[in-house]
Design an enzyme around this catalytic site. Sequence first.
Site, PDB file in Angstrom:
ATOM      1  N   GLU A  20     -10.117   2.011   4.513  1.00 41.89           N
ATOM      2  CA  GLU A  20      -9.855   3.278   3.807  1.00 41.89           C
ATOM      3  C   GLU A  20     -11.167   3.862   3.251  1.00 41.89           C
ATOM      4  O   GLU A  20     -11.426   5.058   3.382  1.00 41.89           O
ATOM      5  CB  GLU A  20      -8.859   2.986   2.680  1.00 41.89           C
ATOM      6  CG  GLU A  20      -8.548   4.112   1.736  1.00 41.89           C
ATOM      7  CD  GLU A  20      -7.659   3.608   0.590  1.00 41.89           C
ATOM      8  OE1 GLU A  20      -6.663   2.907   0.841  1.00 41.89           O
ATOM      9  OE2 GLU A  20      -7.986   3.909  -0.576  1.00 41.89           O
TER      10      GLU A  20
ATOM     11  N   HIS B 217      -7.485  -3.426   4.644  1.00 38.08           N
ATOM     12  CA  HIS B 217      -6.923  -2.068   4.719  1.00 38.08           C
ATOM     13  C   HIS B 217      -7.705  -1.143   3.775  1.00 38.08           C
ATOM     14  O   HIS B 217      -8.112  -0.049   4.146  1.00 38.08           O
ATOM     15  CB  HIS B 217      -5.435  -2.085   4.333  1.00 38.08           C
ATOM     16  CG  HIS B 217      -4.882  -0.734   3.976  1.00 38.08           C
ATOM     17  ND1 HIS B 217      -5.130  -0.124   2.753  1.00 38.08           N
ATOM     18  CD2 HIS B 217      -4.133   0.146   4.674  1.00 38.08           C
ATOM     19  CE1 HIS B 217      -4.554   1.066   2.735  1.00 38.08           C
ATOM     20  NE2 HIS B 217      -3.938   1.255   3.885  1.00 38.08           N
ATOM     21  N   ASN B 218      -7.941  -1.613   2.560  1.00 46.14           N
ATOM     22  CA  ASN B 218      -8.662  -0.786   1.591  1.00 46.14           C
ATOM     23  C   ASN B 218     -10.116  -0.576   1.992  1.00 46.14           C
ATOM     24  O   ASN B 218     -10.669   0.501   1.781  1.00 46.14           O
ATOM     25  CB  ASN B 218      -8.571  -1.398   0.191  1.00 46.14           C
ATOM     26  CG  ASN B 218      -7.195  -1.222  -0.417  1.00 46.14           C
ATOM     27  OD1 ASN B 218      -6.199  -1.115   0.296  1.00 46.14           O
ATOM     28  ND2 ASN B 218      -7.116  -1.182  -1.721  1.00 46.14           N
TER      29      ASN B 218
ATOM     30  N   SER C  77       0.824  -1.202   0.000  1.00 47.94           N
ATOM     31  CA  SER C  77       0.000   0.000   0.000  1.00 47.94           C
ATOM     32  C   SER C  77       0.859   1.252   0.000  1.00 47.94           C
ATOM     33  O   SER C  77       1.963   1.252   0.532  1.00 47.94           O
ATOM     34  CB  SER C  77      -0.911   0.022   1.224  1.00 47.94           C
ATOM     35  OG  SER C  77      -1.677   1.208   1.206  1.00 47.94           O
TER      36      SER C  77
ATOM     37  N   LYS D 238      -4.419  -6.674   3.217  1.00 49.32           N
ATOM     38  CA  LYS D 238      -4.373  -5.511   2.323  1.00 49.32           C
ATOM     39  C   LYS D 238      -5.790  -5.151   1.854  1.00 49.32           C
ATOM     40  O   LYS D 238      -6.152  -3.973   1.778  1.00 49.32           O
ATOM     41  CB  LYS D 238      -3.469  -5.813   1.114  1.00 49.32           C
ATOM     42  CG  LYS D 238      -3.584  -4.807  -0.043  1.00 49.32           C
ATOM     43  CD  LYS D 238      -2.966  -3.469   0.273  1.00 49.32           C
ATOM     44  CE  LYS D 238      -3.410  -2.302  -0.564  1.00 49.32           C
ATOM     45  NZ  LYS D 238      -3.280  -2.373  -2.003  1.00 49.32           N
TER      46      LYS D 238
HETATM   47  P1  NDP Z   1      -1.011  -2.153 -13.988  1.00 54.33           P
HETATM   48  O1  NDP Z   1      -1.949  -2.794 -13.043  1.00 54.33           O
HETATM   49  O2  NDP Z   1      -1.499  -1.089 -14.863  1.00 54.33           O
HETATM   50  O3  NDP Z   1      -0.357  -3.328 -14.877  1.00 54.33           O
HETATM   51  C1  NDP Z   1       0.512  -3.044 -15.943  1.00 54.33           C
HETATM   52  C2  NDP Z   1       1.651  -4.025 -15.955  1.00 54.33           C
HETATM   53  O4  NDP Z   1       1.155  -5.361 -16.115  1.00 54.33           O
HETATM   54  C3  NDP Z   1       2.581  -3.770 -17.146  1.00 54.33           C
HETATM   55  O5  NDP Z   1       3.895  -4.027 -16.729  1.00 54.33           O
HETATM   56  C4  NDP Z   1       2.094  -4.794 -18.149  1.00 54.33           C
HETATM   57  O6  NDP Z   1       3.073  -5.142 -19.100  1.00 54.33           O
HETATM   58  C5  NDP Z   1       1.815  -5.959 -17.247  1.00 54.33           C
HETATM   59  N1  NDP Z   1       0.957  -6.969 -17.852  1.00 54.33           N
HETATM   60  C6  NDP Z   1      -0.366  -6.870 -18.104  1.00 54.33           C
HETATM   61  N2  NDP Z   1      -0.818  -8.023 -18.679  1.00 54.33           N
HETATM   62  C7  NDP Z   1       0.246  -8.851 -18.769  1.00 54.33           C
HETATM   63  C8  NDP Z   1       0.422 -10.177 -19.257  1.00 54.33           C
HETATM   64  N3  NDP Z   1      -0.616 -10.879 -19.725  1.00 54.33           N
HETATM   65  N4  NDP Z   1       1.652 -10.719 -19.207  1.00 54.33           N
HETATM   66  C9  NDP Z   1       2.695 -10.017 -18.707  1.00 54.33           C
HETATM   67  N5  NDP Z   1       2.597  -8.761 -18.232  1.00 54.33           N
HETATM   68  C10 NDP Z   1       1.377  -8.178 -18.252  1.00 54.33           C
HETATM   69  O7  NDP Z   1       0.292  -1.627 -13.196  1.00 54.33           O
HETATM   70  P2  NDP Z   1       0.443  -0.885 -11.797  1.00 54.33           P
HETATM   71  O8  NDP Z   1       1.889  -0.598 -11.676  1.00 54.33           O
HETATM   72  O9  NDP Z   1      -0.535   0.209 -11.615  1.00 54.33           O
HETATM   73  O10 NDP Z   1       0.055  -2.009 -10.730  1.00 54.33           O
HETATM   74  C11 NDP Z   1       0.748  -3.241 -10.630  1.00 54.33           C
HETATM   75  C12 NDP Z   1       0.067  -4.097  -9.579  1.00 54.33           C
HETATM   76  O11 NDP Z   1       0.149  -3.425  -8.334  1.00 54.33           O
HETATM   77  C13 NDP Z   1      -1.416  -4.336  -9.840  1.00 54.33           C
HETATM   78  O12 NDP Z   1      -1.750  -5.628  -9.421  1.00 54.33           O
HETATM   79  C14 NDP Z   1      -2.093  -3.317  -8.979  1.00 54.33           C
HETATM   80  O13 NDP Z   1      -3.394  -3.710  -8.594  1.00 54.33           O
HETATM   81  C15 NDP Z   1      -1.152  -3.259  -7.789  1.00 54.33           C
HETATM   82  N6  NDP Z   1      -1.155  -2.020  -7.023  1.00 54.33           N
HETATM   83  C16 NDP Z   1      -1.263  -0.807  -7.641  1.00 54.33           C
HETATM   84  C17 NDP Z   1      -1.268   0.367  -6.918  1.00 54.33           C
HETATM   85  C18 NDP Z   1      -1.357   1.675  -7.613  1.00 54.33           C
HETATM   86  O14 NDP Z   1      -1.438   2.706  -6.896  1.00 54.33           O
HETATM   87  N7  NDP Z   1      -1.310   1.723  -8.922  1.00 54.33           N
HETATM   88  C19 NDP Z   1      -1.150   0.346  -5.452  1.00 54.33           C
HETATM   89  C20 NDP Z   1      -0.937  -0.941  -4.910  1.00 54.33           C
HETATM   90  C21 NDP Z   1      -0.967  -2.080  -5.673  1.00 54.33           C
HETATM   91  P3  NDP Z   1       3.167  -4.335 -20.502  1.00 54.33           P
HETATM   92  O15 NDP Z   1       3.998  -3.123 -20.206  1.00 54.33           O
HETATM   93  O16 NDP Z   1       3.840  -5.295 -21.406  1.00 54.33           O
HETATM   94  O17 NDP Z   1       1.773  -3.995 -20.923  1.00 54.33           O
END
Ligand code: NDP
Length: 477
Positions: A189, A185-186, A128, A182
């Site tokens: 929130e 937590h949300n 988080s 987690k």
């Molecule tokens: P996203 O959830 O937007 O995911 C994008 C990433 O996933 C890219 O690296 C993408 O690769 C990859 N991806 C998607 N599909 C595939 C696939 N089939 N095979 C391989 N790679 C894939 O990214 P975030 O950084 O926002 O979040 C990452 C994780 O962290 C998520 O699970 C999210 O829920 C969690 N999270 C996010 C928070 C936030 O504030 N954003 C906070 C806490 C947790 P490519 O570049 O090739 O498309």
Amino acid sequence: AQAHIGVTGLAVMGRNLARNFARHGYTVAVHNRTAARTRSLVEEFGDEGTFVPAKTAREFVDALQRPRRLMIMVQAGVATDAVLDEFALLLEPGDMIIDGGNAHFADTRRREAALQERGIHFVGAGISGGEEGALNGPSIMPGGSKESYAVLGPMFETISAHVDGEPCSTHIGSDGAGHFVKMVHNGIEYADMQLIAEAYDLLRQVAQYSPAEIAGIFRTWNKGRLNSYLIEITAEVLSHTDAGTGRPFADVIADAAGEKGTGRLTVQTALDLGSPVTAIAQATFARAASSQPALRAAYRPLPGGTPIPLTRSEAERFTAQVEQALYASKVIAYDQGFKMIQDAALAYRWDIDFGAVAGIWRGGCIIRAAFLDRIRTAHAADPHLVSLLAEPAFAQEITAAQVPWREVVATTARRGVPTPAFTAALSYYDTLRAERLPAALIQGQRDYFGAHTYQRTDKEGSFHTHWARPDRPETHI
Ligand code: NDP
């Protein structure tokens, strides 16, 4: 092989976590499905530490020291399974996969069981703090095996947020415990945000303060027991003026709240566990109701409450009451969240240290708040604490708050200002403190129409009354 850890999935979260590890002296292998992200990370931030860019899964796995530590930061759901399918075959017994995405805890349990058969540690870790937290210190909630935390713990504790020198990372419990915590937590929130929003609405509509004045009130509250990140940012949002129109920003934002599903998931799971997280549920439904324009249009012409003109000193007195109501409701909302974790710990046999959970929420995450330190102390003093209200200091505060709390809820009903979370929290309090609940009547009704039986206060066993017979005899079952 030289990298201490690898991160695959280099969107905002993965990229910032990789940088956080590198800034702390770890050598970090980095990989992404689309190689351009890997290149741009190294080009833009390569000077922050040692990165080992990998183009293929094989290259990535080969770059890792053994036992390998590999962190997945991809979109939760099918993407996680796709990445696991690709990497798990390249790993060996003893290696560790950390899923830092927002996975459903049931998926984490399934993945952990499948990988355990092959001797691979799968660690579902709730993270988080968003983008900024990932870079500068998140709150980390890892599940999985104790053995894996022995290796990964020191790394997590290095990159996590710190409060009073203590890291905001701890081993939560086995398999899906980290992702579960987690999720809750949300949920908390959501409740906290809704309670703050209701307090704002009351100060605006009943006390007739302007958004700028309310920002000032929140700033004052932030110096006291309500001190928290959410109160702090609320004051920032309320004091902002829209550049284009010159109006308070709070008045130009459309009043339809969005959600990405984590509050909903908490409520769905709470229903399965039988955990009465009423404030979290009301907060989730309040967002849903705000986003129903046709329904709102149908209700809008209907009569509301009576305006209550307040003098300046009455408004000040009301503000103090709202602070009490907000604090009391917040204690209830957090207590509901902790109880839900306790219920899950029992159901899934997780050995969770509740005090430690409160401890790692003090920094890095969205609900970070001063009073989590007190929740930590309360749970640490009694590991079997059923409720915060069983702890004398909290009980005393709630006792002191209850008259103003009731006053505020009564005012909202008379005035017609919606306060679903305040009201739910107070009802929860009254439900649990009641000597007798009308649940007795529900049991009578159930027995009448469905022969569902009931228990008695004066005798052991289950009973059924033959309601169709004129003499209504009772059978002991
Ligand atoms: P996203 O959830 O937007 O995911 C994008 C990433 O996933 C890219 O690296 C993408 O690769 C990859 N991806 C998607 N599909 C595939 C696939 N089939 N095979 C391989 N790679 C894939 O990214 P975030 O950084 O926002 O979040 C990452 C994780 O962290 C998520 O699970 C999210 O829920 C969690 N999270 C996010 C928070 C936030 O504030 N954003 C906070 C806490 C947790 P490519 O570049 O090739 O498309």
